[in-house]
Scaffold this motif. Structure first.
Motif, PDB file in Angstrom:
ATOM      1  N   THR A   1     -14.579  -4.968   3.465  1.00  0.00           N
ATOM      2  CA  THR A   1     -13.107  -4.479   3.445  1.00  0.00           C
ATOM      3  C   THR A   1     -12.991  -3.761   5.178  1.00  0.00           C
ATOM      4  OG1 THR A   1     -14.300  -2.172   3.007  1.00  0.00           O
ATOM      5  CG2 THR A   1     -13.533  -3.534   1.094  1.00  0.00           C
TER       6      THR A   1
ATOM      7  N   LYS B   1     -11.079  -0.787   7.153  1.00  0.00           N
ATOM      8  CA  LYS B   1     -10.005   0.473   7.125  1.00  0.00           C
ATOM      9  C   LYS B   1      -9.811   1.052   8.620  1.00  0.00           C
ATOM     10  CE  LYS B   1     -11.740   4.742   6.202  1.00  0.00           C
ATOM     11  NZ  LYS B   1     -12.163   5.941   5.411  1.00  0.00           N
TER      12      LYS B   1
ATOM     13  N   ARG C   1     -11.604  -0.706  11.386  1.00  0.00           N
ATOM     14  CA  ARG C   1     -13.139  -0.931  11.540  1.00  0.00           C
ATOM     15  C   ARG C   1     -13.405  -1.547  10.072  1.00  0.00           C
ATOM     16  NH1 ARG C   1     -15.466   4.797  13.609  1.00  0.00           N
ATOM     17  NH2 ARG C   1     -14.124   4.925  15.545  1.00  0.00           N
TER      18      ARG C   1
ATOM     19  N   GLY D   1     -14.994  -1.445   6.779  1.00  0.00           N
ATOM     20  CA  GLY D   1     -15.324  -0.467   5.827  1.00  0.00           C
ATOM     21  C   GLY D   1     -16.588  -0.760   5.201  1.00  0.00           C
TER      22      GLY D   1
ATOM     23  N   LEU E   1      -2.854   5.376   6.970  1.00  0.00           N
ATOM     24  CA  LEU E   1      -4.256   4.642   6.526  1.00  0.00           C
ATOM     25  C   LEU E   1      -3.958   3.195   6.233  1.00  0.00           C
ATOM     26  CD1 LEU E   1      -7.259   4.870   5.431  1.00  0.00           C
ATOM     27  CD2 LEU E   1      -6.250   5.558   3.384  1.00  0.00           C
TER      28      LEU E   1
ATOM     29  N   GLU F   1      -5.931   0.130   4.595  1.00  0.00           N
ATOM     30  CA  GLU F   1      -7.080  -0.542   3.974  1.00  0.00           C
ATOM     31  C   GLU F   1      -6.893  -1.978   3.576  1.00  0.00           C
ATOM     32  OE1 GLU F   1      -9.271   3.061   1.947  1.00  0.00           O
ATOM     33  OE2 GLU F   1      -7.856   2.204   0.676  1.00  0.00           O
TER      34      GLU F   1
ATOM     35  N   PHE G   1       1.198   9.355   4.708  1.00  0.00           N
ATOM     36  CA  PHE G   1       1.025  10.764   4.348  1.00  0.00           C
ATOM     37  C   PHE G   1       1.955  11.446   5.272  1.00  0.00           C
ATOM     38  CE2 PHE G   1      -0.762  15.134   4.934  1.00  0.00           C
ATOM     39  CZ  PHE G   1      -0.465  15.732   3.895  1.00  0.00           C
TER      40      PHE G   1
ATOM     41  N   GLY H   1       4.412  15.362   5.161  1.00  0.00           N
ATOM     42  CA  GLY H   1       5.122  16.503   4.361  1.00  0.00           C
ATOM     43  C   GLY H   1       4.216  16.757   3.142  1.00  0.00           C
ATOM     44  N   SER H   2       4.585  16.831   2.101  1.00  0.00           N
ATOM     45  CA  SER H   2       3.957  17.182   0.660  1.00  0.00           C
ATOM     46  C   SER H   2       3.913  15.767  -0.141  1.00  0.00           C
ATOM     47  CB  SER H   2       4.503  18.117  -0.030  1.00  0.00           C
ATOM     48  OG  SER H   2       5.870  17.777  -0.402  1.00  0.00           O
TER      49      SER H   2
ATOM     50  N   ILE I   1       2.270  11.447  -0.520  1.00  0.00           N
ATOM     51  CA  ILE I   1       1.457  10.410  -0.181  1.00  0.00           C
ATOM     52  C   ILE I   1       2.278   9.068  -0.904  1.00  0.00           C
ATOM     53  CG2 ILE I   1      -0.731   8.928  -0.121  1.00  0.00           C
ATOM     54  CD1 ILE I   1      -2.094  11.782  -0.421  1.00  0.00           C
TER      55      ILE I   1
ATOM     56  N   SER J   1       0.545   3.030 -11.304  1.00  0.00           N
ATOM     57  CA  SER J   1      -0.438   3.792 -12.223  1.00  0.00           C
ATOM     58  C   SER J   1      -0.247   3.250 -13.676  1.00  0.00           C
ATOM     59  CB  SER J   1      -0.130   5.347 -12.386  1.00  0.00           C
ATOM     60  OG  SER J   1       1.158   5.606 -12.912  1.00  0.00           O
TER      61      SER J   1
ATOM     62  N   ALA K   1       7.451  10.302 -15.797  1.00  0.00           N
ATOM     63  CA  ALA K   1       6.226  10.658 -15.069  1.00  0.00           C
ATOM     64  C   ALA K   1       6.383  11.983 -14.511  1.00  0.00           C
ATOM     65  CB  ALA K   1       5.852   9.372 -14.459  1.00  0.00           C
ATOM     66  N   TYR K   2       7.457  12.052 -13.734  1.00  0.00           N
ATOM     67  CA  TYR K   2       7.846  13.351 -13.009  1.00  0.00           C
ATOM     68  C   TYR K   2       8.704  14.360 -13.696  1.00  0.00           C
ATOM     69  CZ  TYR K   2       5.863  11.181  -8.790  1.00  0.00           C
ATOM     70  OH  TYR K   2       4.831  10.739  -7.818  1.00  0.00           O
TER      71      TYR K   2
END
Lengths: 465, 486
Positions: free
Chosen positions: B33, B35, B38, B40, B142, B144, B180, B182-183, B185, B394, B484-485
């Protein structure tokens, strides 16, 4: 089963075969047996003996791992070569640290070296297939008495875990674990109980079977009520399975990666005043080894105090990286805490010996029921998955014993609900807690958690049973 | 290894068993992997051992050892017999197996490039190139990426004369861009979430994936999601991309058709199934367009559920599961086949490794593509109003497999046959048979992909195996979205 002396001998051979600057070997091994029953009969019954060595080599900031379960010279040479080949081709990682020696692994100044924990019990190790069959027979008898069908497991294991490195570290842990999980099924209802302990004498399978049977009997002909926000009473297994989804985020690497729901929230009051959480591998109700994936002593870490998130856990390299990061002033104490996974890895560390603090005024589940005008008693949660990573909304189902509580009494069984619930909201709405106990479920690792009475728990749908 | 397996089988056979088999397995794995520029993790592993399965006194016993010596094999065999005799203390009737002709066979996954002949430098170079492309997009916090190869060689010998040597290769790769701000991801993955795409093939799969070519688009979408509108809550027409439909099949068809679940054998952990036995041949599972098979044969494709023989020596087969909407078949084994009146196992018994008891697992459970030519763009053009959802985020379903909820990484509102705006946090939920009966269109073969799910868990102790799911994008009417919300 491999002994520490045998592991040390194997490590000596690994060192001889390696040309790396540094070498580490992690040994894991177990004798594991599991008797599985369903339809009131034993239908699967297995036993396994296996030992594994996982070899890490370091070359000036480059590291990699190779794992094998054969210990002849040829197999070990091959594993060492695989690790070295993987390491050599990489670019040096400026954050990679030299391996810790025994003194560093022992922890903070003045603390004792990593001490072995007494989590091995001869009585557990000595359990035979016949012993397990007799216990299953007693569980089946309980099912028969209540005209139910039972399914479940009774497992026992003896395991060893050790870590050696070329800087003189040599840690070893030896423990046992016995586990019983029981489902009782009626035509349209079910009940469930599960418990484990390093000491088989702490388990009472018949009592667990009776409790599961009572839940199945009392929830027959379940009623359907509309989804919505309800006061819920979550038994400890339900609490651990849902809250477990947030502990991956109590990690320095998760903050550095900006994938934690604690980004910009450490030091803030995120939960209710009554929420206190620590990580404590030495707690008498915990299990597992006292050292992490680099051999570092697992320290007691207070994570949440009076609802305020105080800090996260760190592997050695993560702590160093965090100290030099833009987040350093915002994340509380930064130091290696002994929660790292074996290197190399992407996720860094995680607290896995979670202990919830006892409430000032503990309330039993019976007292929680008695104080509830209208609510839902939940035995177990199932198939929990994260919906929103920052608000920490998780979805899942109730299962195996969901009850309507009205006027302080359990009235009847209910059809199972789907929930979509923010863990931040949930832990801000806890009205009562029991004394924390060792609990185990299926979605998260074992913890020491209380039962909880929570207001405004968000059920969004009802299923067909 | 074969000699050790033979010795273990012989040791079991002389101990009064009515049936015995022994499986020796040697697994090699490479996992890499990266990340944020680099490495992982970089690891290789090998695991070798033998598992012995017996029926004695009418009950099962299983013992496994990593020690390949004659003495250890004999000890494992003796232990398996002792365990079976203990099992017999709590039984209601003797285990019975439907007949299966003894097979003598050699088989290897067809592949062009043995992935273990590729260099680690080559593997890491590709992952780091993807990583660089992803992080070239402002707002990505991020990146990955990962790659995984496995070679599993097994020797299966049974007291009935089977002697089967198989070598299976699997390959997988993929990546995820996170943003990411504010609030929130947000993330986007390619070519699928949770590790990407996996098949029983060689390194040629990696070369065909166009990993680098798609990296910037995927990263841009992750960032753009922050400015997208929230998926509305209500009832809507939805179109699912083929990877999400593959997971929908896995959860709401693949698991409920496992006959061991139906018979209550998994009640304590994975759960049971709404597909009780009287529903076979009678239940209207889906609309007329729904045709699903469980097919382990190579001609179905190189899925993670493709093999020549299962782990009790039964030849790979194709079982019609849903035929023109009607429920027509379960996943079965030699032990369970008789409960549905079958005279032969469906060939679905699989084990994670040498140290695990084989159990009923999905093979390649796939929905067949529509017969009339229909591309995804044509399907969208033929939809007045709806939401197109891509890539699972999900997934959750109850323990009888009725009520499910899925979240996807990205959605697109469709109006008058066109994608008009991006939607974030799309989700949908429903009841299995109601959902499949609402399917009114499915794209044709050109849009069909055989996806791999590498992380299917089941059993106690839990076993993780890979399954295959072929699917084309499909449309569903009157589906609950956004809860879901809520």
């Amino acid at each position: 089963m491999m002994t520490k002396d045998q592991a040390a001998d194997i490590f000596d051979r690994i060192r001889r075969f390696s040309s790396a600057d540094e070498v580490e070997a992690i040994f894991t091994g177990s004798h594991f047996a599991l008797t599985r029953f369903a339809n009131n009969t034993i239908h699967q019954n297995v036993e396994e003996e296996n030992s594994i060595v996982s070899i890490r080599t370091n070359f000036s900031g480059r590291t990699a791992r190779s794992t094998a379960n054969q210990f002849d010279d040829e197999s070990l040479r091959r594993a060492v070569a695989a690790s070295e080949n993987l390491a050599r081709v990489q670019e040096p990682d400026p954050d990679l640290l030299p391996m810790p020696d025994a003194q560093e692994a022992g922890g903070r100044t003045g603390e004792a070296p990593v001490a072995p924990l007494s989590r091995f019990f001869e009585q557990t190790a000595a359990i035979t297939p016949s012993d397990r069959a007799e216990v299953v027979k007693s569980i089946v008898s309980v099912a028969g008495k209540h005209n139910l069908t039972t399914a479940g497991i009774y497992s026992t294991s003896e395991s060893r875990e050790g870590i050696f490195n070329s800087r003189g570290l040599a840690n070893w842990h030896h423990q046992t674990l016995a586990e019983v999980s029981i489902t009782m099924l009626a035509d349209d209802s079910s009940g469930w109980q599960k418990l484990n302990s390093p000491d088989v004498r702490k388990l009472d399978p018949v009592r667990l079977a009776e409790t599961a049977a009572r839940k199945a009997v009392e929830s027959t002909h379940p009623r359907e009520i509309a989804p919505g926000k309800y006061t819920v009473i979550l038994e400890p297994a339900a609490v651990l399975d849902i809250v477990g989804f947030m502990f991956w985020d109590y990690s320095g690497v998760a903050i550095l990666d900006q994938r934690s729901f604690l980004n910009d929230r450490i030091g803030t009051k995120l939960f209710g005043e009554n929420i206190n959480i620590c990580d404590d591998a030495q707690h008498p109700l915990q299990a597992g080894s006292p050292f992490d994936g680099e051999g570092m002593r697992r320290h007691h870490v207070p994570l949440v105090e009076s609802g305020v998130v105080k800090r996260v856990v760190y592997a050695r390299a993560t702590a160093q990286k965090m100290k030099n990061s833009e987040y350093a002033a915002k994340v509380g104490p930064i130091e290696p805490t002994g929660h790292g996974f074996p290197l190399p890895n992407e996720v860094g560390e995680m607290p896995m010996n979670i202990v919830f603090g006892a409430p000032e005024k503990p309330r039993s589940v019976a007292e929680m029921i008695a104080s509830t005008e209208r609510g839902v008693l939940v035995t177990r949660l199932w198939y929990i998955r994260e919906v929103d990573p920052y608000e920490k909304i998780v979805t899942g189902m109730t299962r195996d014993g969901t009850f309507l509580v009205e006027n302080g009494k359990v009235q009847c069984g209910l059809r199972n609900f789907r929930f979509n619930q923010s863990l931040i909201s949930m832990l801000s709405n806890v009205e009562a807690m029991s004394v924390p106990v060792r609990a185990c479920g299926e979605e998260s690792f074992d913890m020491v958690v209380p039962a909880m009475k929570v207001r405004e728990f968000n059920f969004t749908e009802v299923t067909k049973f | 290894m074969k000699t050790a397996v033979r010795l273990a089988l012989d040791a079991a056979s002389v101990r009064g068993v009515t049936y015995a088999d022994a499986r020796g397995v040697a697994i090699r794995n490479r996992s890499l992997t990266t990340k944020n520029g680099r490495v992982g993790h970089a690891s290789e592993s090998e695991s070798l051992g033998i598992g012995v399965r017996v029926i004695a006194e009418g009950a099962w016993g299983f013992a496994a050892s990593a020690d390949l010596s004659r003495a250890a094999g004999e000890a494992a065999a003796a232990r398996a017999v002792d365990i079976a005799k203990a099992s017999a203390r709590v039984k209601r009737e003797d285990v019975r197996l439907v007949p299966e002709p003894a097979a003598v066979a050699e088989w290897t996954t067809p592949y062009k490039i043995d992935p273990f002949t590729t260099s680690v430098e080559q593997n890491l170079d590709l992952l780091l190139k993807v990583d660089g492309e992803v992080r070239a997009i402002a707002g990505v916090t991020l990146a990955e990426a990962g790659m995984n190869f496995q070679r599993e060689e097994s020797w299966f010998l049974s007291s009935e004369g089977s002697d089967i040597h198989q070598t299976k290769y699997s390959t997988g790769a993929g990546y995820t861009a996170y943003a990411f701000a504010g609030s929130e991801i947000q993330k986007r993955s390619y070519p699928n979430s949770f590790g990407g795409q996996w098949q029983n093939r060689g390194y040629e799969l990696i070369e065909e994936m166009k990993l680098v070519e798609n990296a910037r688009r995927v990263a841009e979408e992750a960032v753009a999601l922050h400015h997208a509108d929230q998926c509305p809550e209500g009832t809507a027409t939805i179109i699912l991309d083929s990877s999400q439909l593959g997971l929908q099949i896995h959860e709401s068809i693949g698991h409920p058709i496992e006959l061991d679940r139906v018979l209550g054998m998994e009640a304590n952990f994975a759960g049971t199934s709404f597909l009780t036995l009287e529903k076979l041949g009678n239940l209207r599972y889906g609309s007329d367009l729904v045709n699903v098979v469980a097919d382990a044969r190579q001609e179905h494709g190189p899925g993670l559920g493709t093999f020549a023989y299962d782990d009790e020596g039964v030849a790979a087969q194709c079982t019609p599961i849903i035929t023109n909407g009607r429920f027509t078949g379960y996943l079965s084994s030699r032990e369970t086949a008789h409960t549905i009146g079958a005279t032969r196992s469906g060939g679905t018994l699989r084990a994670e490794c040498w140290n695990r008891l084989p159990m009923i697992r999905m093979t390649n459970v796939s929905i067949l593509p529509g017969e009339k030519p229909l591309s995804l763009e044509q399907l969208i053009a033929a939809t007045d109003a709806g939401i197109y959802m891509q890539t699972n985020k999900s997934w959750s379903i109850d323990d009888k497999r009725y009520n499910f909820q899925f979240g996807c990484e990205i959605g697109w509102e469709i109006k008058n046959g066109k994608r008009v705006r991006m939607l974030k946090n799309p989700s949908y939920s429903g009841i299995t048979t109601e959902f499949w009966n609402s399917m009114d269109a499915i794209c044709s073969r050109d849009e069909w992909t055989l996806w791999g799910t590498p992380n299917c868990g089941k059993g106690q102790p839990q076993q993780v195996v890979g399954t295959g799911h072929g699917a084309s994008p499909a449309r569903f009417r009157n589906i609950r979205v956004g809860s879901a919300y809520s």
